[in-house]
Design a protein around this motif. Structure first.
Motif, PDB file in Angstrom:
ATOM      1  N   HIS A   1       3.203   7.886   9.666  1.00  0.00           N
ATOM      2  CA  HIS A   1       3.336   6.550   9.078  1.00  0.00           C
ATOM      3  C   HIS A   1       2.023   5.930   9.218  1.00  0.00           C
ATOM      4  O   HIS A   1       1.473   6.003  10.093  1.00  0.00           O
TER       5      HIS A   1
ATOM      6  N   THR B   1       0.358   2.001   7.673  1.00  0.00           N
ATOM      7  CA  THR B   1       0.349   0.610   6.973  1.00  0.00           C
ATOM      8  C   THR B   1      -0.913   0.438   6.588  1.00  0.00           C
ATOM      9  O   THR B   1      -1.809   0.208   7.655  1.00  0.00           O
TER      10      THR B   1
ATOM     11  N   LYS C   1       2.927   2.349   3.735  1.00  0.00           N
ATOM     12  CA  LYS C   1       3.517   1.100   3.207  1.00  0.00           C
ATOM     13  C   LYS C   1       2.091   0.450   2.852  1.00  0.00           C
ATOM     14  O   LYS C   1       1.059   0.347   3.555  1.00  0.00           O
TER      15      LYS C   1
ATOM     16  N   ARG D   1       7.172   1.155  -2.053  1.00  0.00           N
ATOM     17  CA  ARG D   1       6.318   1.183  -0.909  1.00  0.00           C
ATOM     18  C   ARG D   1       5.083   0.039  -0.889  1.00  0.00           C
ATOM     19  O   ARG D   1       4.512  -0.218   0.148  1.00  0.00           O
TER      20      ARG D   1
ATOM     21  N   ALA E   1      -1.851  -4.649  10.121  1.00  0.00           N
ATOM     22  CA  ALA E   1      -1.684  -3.459   9.578  1.00  0.00           C
ATOM     23  C   ALA E   1      -2.432  -2.298  10.328  1.00  0.00           C
ATOM     24  O   ALA E   1      -3.381  -2.691  10.815  1.00  0.00           O
ATOM     25  N   ASP E   2      -2.343  -0.980   9.903  1.00  0.00           N
ATOM     26  CA  ASP E   2      -2.908  -0.077  10.607  1.00  0.00           C
ATOM     27  C   ASP E   2      -4.565  -0.049  10.135  1.00  0.00           C
ATOM     28  O   ASP E   2      -5.568   0.181  10.757  1.00  0.00           O
TER      29      ASP E   2
END
Length: 231
Positions: A47, A49, A76, A99, A115-116
């Motif tokens: 996952h 982001t 996302k 997304r 966010a990542d």
């Protein structure tokens, strides 16, 4: 496009024409290059982001989404911009892609670890040099894994190419004025080395990418001695 007092149909048209220029000059490549590296460094999570600050319509993220889909990464993408025109164009461009979401806000108003990965594509050059450390530090605060700055190499050759192509594909005042100006306000490697020193960043990778662009990758880190890599 720095002057938000004259927004409206002309700015919205400029965002459409900018997508054409981005395709011609491969603007998405450096962002994807940087995201791949940070994703690798993070252990290739399933996952991810991504937050794109100063996103405009967000078209640069299309190739990143395609890459994620191909690898089975659930991604996302959050697009952040201050203009209503960017919201309209991004929602039109990604209307069939759940997304992607858009938030109308200033980068300095976003919360920490939102966010990542945080990207800035063709956005950093809009800031004066004395404000670049502040922008970079804020992007690092917002990210969990690190940031990617995708911006233009300041050089006469891309300036000439952009001047020519903007006049071939558009009569829009924003495009004709801001295209060459963006190259003139772009960066050289020494600018990013100076930035690393100002922030005391221990790891920064500065990579020259086609066509006359830089991908600057800064992983989230503890403060330490400056050790800037170049390729």
């Amino acid at each position: 496009m720095d002057d938000f007092s004259q927004n409206g149909a002309e700015l919205q048209e400029a965002l459409i024409h900018l997508r054409r220029l981005n395709r011609i000059f491969g603007a998405s490549g450096p962002a994807l290059y940087g995201v791949k590296q940070l994703w690798d460094d993070a252990g290739r999570p399933n996952h991810l982001t991504l937050l794109d600050v100063g996103s405009g319509s967000g078209d640069i993220n299309q190739s990143i989404l395609q890459w994620a889909h191909k690898l089975g990464v659930k991604m996302k993408v959050i697009l952040a911009d201050v203009t209503e025109e960017a919201r309209i164009e991004s929602e039109r461009l990604f209307r069939n892609d759940s997304r992607v979401t858009f938030v109308k806000c200033n980068v300095f108003d976003l919360p920490a670890c939102h966010a990542d990965i945080v990207t800035a594509s063709q956005f950093a050059h809009h800031f004066p040099s004395e404000k670049l450390p502040q922008l970079t530090k804020r992007m690092l605060e917002i990210s969990r894994y690190g940031i990617v700055i995708n911006d233009i190499h300041r050089h006469w050759l891309p300036w000439t190419a952009v001047w020519v192509f903007t006049r071939l594909i558009s009569n829009n005042r924003y495009i004709r004025h801001d295209g060459p100006l963006s190259v003139a306000k772009g960066f050289r490697r020494i600018d990013f080395r100076k930035l690393a020193g100002q922030l005391g960043i221990s790891t920064m990778k500065i990579s020259w990418r086609p066509l006359f662009r830089y991908a600057v990758i800064i992983p989230k880190q503890q403060e330490g001695a400056t050790d800037v890599q170049g390729s």
